[in-house]
Design a protein around this motif. Structure first.
Motif, PDB file in Angstrom:
ATOM      1  N   VAL A  23      -4.896   1.216  -9.859  1.00  3.67           N
ATOM      2  CA  VAL A  23      -5.615   0.067  -9.309  1.00  3.67           C
ATOM      3  C   VAL A  23      -6.299  -0.717 -10.428  1.00  3.67           C
TER       4      VAL A  23
ATOM      5  N   ALA B  10      -6.232   4.998  -0.795  1.00  2.00           N
ATOM      6  CA  ALA B  10      -7.045   6.195  -1.039  1.00  2.00           C
ATOM      7  C   ALA B  10      -7.396   6.905   0.265  1.00  2.00           C
TER       8      ALA B  10
ATOM      9  N   THR C 260      -5.314  -4.562 -10.994  1.00  2.00           N
ATOM     10  CA  THR C 260      -6.433  -5.470 -10.722  1.00  2.00           C
ATOM     11  C   THR C 260      -6.722  -6.338 -11.940  1.00  2.00           C
TER      12      THR C 260
ATOM     13  N   GLY D 280      -6.043  -0.763  -2.785  1.00  7.08           N
ATOM     14  CA  GLY D 280      -6.283   0.547  -3.386  1.00  7.08           C
ATOM     15  C   GLY D 280      -7.156   1.428  -2.526  1.00  7.08           C
TER      16      GLY D 280
ATOM     17  N   ILE E 172       2.002   2.144  -3.481  1.00 14.25           N
ATOM     18  CA  ILE E 172       0.831   2.551  -4.255  1.00 14.25           C
ATOM     19  C   ILE E 172       0.476   4.007  -3.932  1.00 14.25           C
TER      20      ILE E 172
ATOM     21  N   GLY F 232       1.687  -4.631  -7.215  1.00 18.64           N
ATOM     22  CA  GLY F 232       0.292  -4.724  -6.788  1.00 18.64           C
ATOM     23  C   GLY F 232      -0.385  -5.989  -7.257  1.00 18.64           C
TER      24      GLY F 232
ATOM     25  N   ILE G  87       0.836  -1.204   0.000  1.00 15.09           N
ATOM     26  CA  ILE G  87       0.000   0.000   0.000  1.00 15.09           C
ATOM     27  C   ILE G  87       0.870   1.253   0.000  1.00 15.09           C
TER      28      ILE G  87
ATOM     29  N   LEU H 202      -4.576   7.162  -8.663  1.00 17.69           N
ATOM     30  CA  LEU H 202      -4.692   5.905  -7.929  1.00 17.69           C
ATOM     31  C   LEU H 202      -5.714   4.980  -8.582  1.00 17.69           C
TER      32      LEU H 202
END
Length: 520
Positions: free
Chosen positions: A243, A457, A247, A453, A211, A423, A208, A239
């Motif tokens: 993500v 955030a 993903t 994610g 990210i 990620g 994290i 972001l």
């Protein structure tokens, strides 16, 4: 072996505890970030003082034992049995490089050598050392991202996971690292649950962080280059795009999205590196790399075991060791998952030797270029770094490169892909660790990719303090993980011996009570 319904119940418990802890962290940060930061700083100082020396010794021992295994007859061991590897050697190496280098390749490669160039590390602070400021800066960076760091992420620990999973049939979870000590009991023991939970929390925190940093770095870059205001809305949009990329990659699996993204990343990195060497200060970079490597190898032991300045160690060496150790169990699962059919020698060569050398040259190229331009025009890189921190370093260096109009956006794209490859692989690994399945369900991979994610955030919404608190929290989570990894120094060789005996490489086996006999 545990029945399927029991394993499902266990998976739900691990998911609830690890996910619940992350939610608690976010809730406390939202409630009182200042107080939580105070608690984290106190815990950080305690962990650094208590575990720092242990981590330094463990990192060194782990590398030495891995090299001994890799370059003796045990190196002939075929991991997971005599099967064909799932992917080509290039793709295998690309996934390893991109997954493990990740944030280091973009956030620290430009910044850390400059930090050490501005302020000489303790090991070289003596004026009589005879080491130039450039060589000292690069050598210290090589120490943090070289042989010790890489070996901790998937050599002995991966050997233990390979034996427990492929040879003994245990589910692929962090708890398998305790199999040599507890036998099959670890599948149902509460220590197994605890091992899974702390490993997931540590790697989630460690992922994290990059990210969130990527969103701040790109926001800073867009503000500097395009005049866009670096506010929460812009960072959230960045972001969201990141993500979405990782993903999608995680959902398609290792053989598709993760391998494709990693391969593309390696190709782009090689092109940019060649451009820097040919159009930029190539001669200076090569000379600095060779000189830095010479100092690194010459002063390897003093740097590895240096205890001269506790405060400096806490913010540099011990911080990085905690970060890498936190990744250790999950990376062991991931490396074991993609390395079946490879030899132990191939694994050690790739992870503990080739990858560190490539990483060091990458650091010498970006960091060395930064030092070159700093020497030519003092303050051109150091001033943005001191004013803007990590997000400013890479931009400051790339803006000085030839063809800057092309190099700056290309490096920003590379930054996104680097972080995305971490990620996707970590979302995959967490899903694998919770389910115990070799190929976890797609919805589980997507869930953990999105969860990381969302947490990033929320932390971004709290500003720089939220991400900084998480960075210190990474080291705290490494404390229990290091206890999980500690036994691999002796259990790794034992598992290697067991595989060597099965494959006819050695003719004698250890006494049964010394190998994997369950505890009474």
């Amino acid at each position: 072996m545990k029945p399927p319904e029991s394993r499902t119940s266990e998976s739900r418990l691990v998911a609830s505890l690890s996910g619940g802890f992350l939610l608690l962290f976010v809730a406390l940060a939202l409630f009182d970030l200042q107080q939580m930061t105070h608690w984290i700083n106190l815990s950080f100082a305690w962990v650094v003082d208590l575990f720092g020396p242990l981590w330094q010794v463990w990192m060194l021992a782990n590398l030495i034992v891995a090299l001994v295994l890799g370059f003796t007859r045990y190196g002939d061991i075929r991991l997971g049995g005599n099967v064909r590897p799932d992917s080509s050697t290039f793709r295998w190496l690309a996934v390893i490089m991109c997954t493990l280098l990740a944030g280091g390749g973009v956030f620290w490669s430009a910044a850390e050598p400059m930090y050490h160039y501005i302020t000489t590390p303790p090991n070289f602070a003596d004026a009589e050392s005879g080491v130039s400021a450039v060589s000292a800066a690069l050598a210290q960076s090589f120490m943090h991202w070289g042989f010790l760091a890489w070996a901790s992420l998937g050599t002995l620990s991966a050997v233990v996971v390979v034996y427990a999973h492929y040879h003994k049939g245990l589910a692929m979870r962090p708890r398998t690292l305790l199999y040599p000590l507890m036998g099959e009991r670890i599948e149902t023991h509460w220590l197994g649950t605890l091992a899974d939970v702390v490993s997931i929390i540590a790697v989630a925190a460690g992922t994290i962080g990059p990210i969130g940093f990527l969103a701040t770095q790109l926001g800073f870059s867009f503000e500097s280059l395009l005049g866009w205001e670096n506010n929460y809305g812009l960072q959230l949009a960045i972001l969201g795009g990141l993500v979405a990329i990782y993903t999608l990659s995680a959902s398609t699996g290792i053989e598709k999205g993760i391998q494709w993204l990693s391969s593309a990343n390696v190709v782009l990195a090689v092109i940019l590196l060649a451009t820097i060497l040919l159009a930029g200060p190539g001669s200076f970079i090569i000379d600095s790399f060779l000189n830095g490597m010479g100092v690194y190898l010459q002063d390897f032991m003093p740097m590895a075991l240096n205890r001269q300045d506790d405060a400096w160690l806490g913010w540099w060496t011990v911080f990085f060791w905690g970060w890498f150790i936190g990744y250790g169990p999950m990376m062991a699962l991931f490396i074991a998952r993609i390395s079946r059919g490879r030899t132990l020698r191939e694994l050690v060569m790739a992870v503990a030797i080739m990858a560190p050398l490539v990483t060091n040259f990458w650091f010498a190229s970006l960091g060395g270029a930064g030092i070159f331009y700093e020497q030519a025009l003092p303050g051109v890189v150091s001033a943005p770094l001191q004013d803007g921190g990590l997000p400013a370093a890479l931009l400051a260096v790339t803006q000085q490169l030839p063809l800057a109009a092309l190099m700056v956006p290309a490096f920003l794209v590379l930054t996104v892909i680097f972080v995305a490859t971490t990620g996707d692989s970590m979302a995959y690994s967490i899903a694998m660790a919770i389910s115990g399945d070799h190929t976890p369900r797609t919805r589980d991979r997507i869930f953990w990719a999105l969860t990381m994610g969302v947490v990033a955030a929320v932390l971004l919404r709290m500003g720089e303090g939220g991400i900084n608190a998480l960075q210190s929290f990474i080291v705290i989570t490494a404390a229990p993980v290091s206890l999980l990894l500690l036994p691999v120094i002796w259990t790794g060789p034992r598992m290697a011996h067991a595989m060597a005996y099965e494959q006819g490489i050695v003719t004698h086996k250890l006494r049964s009570e010394e190998l994997t006999k369950p505890a009474s």
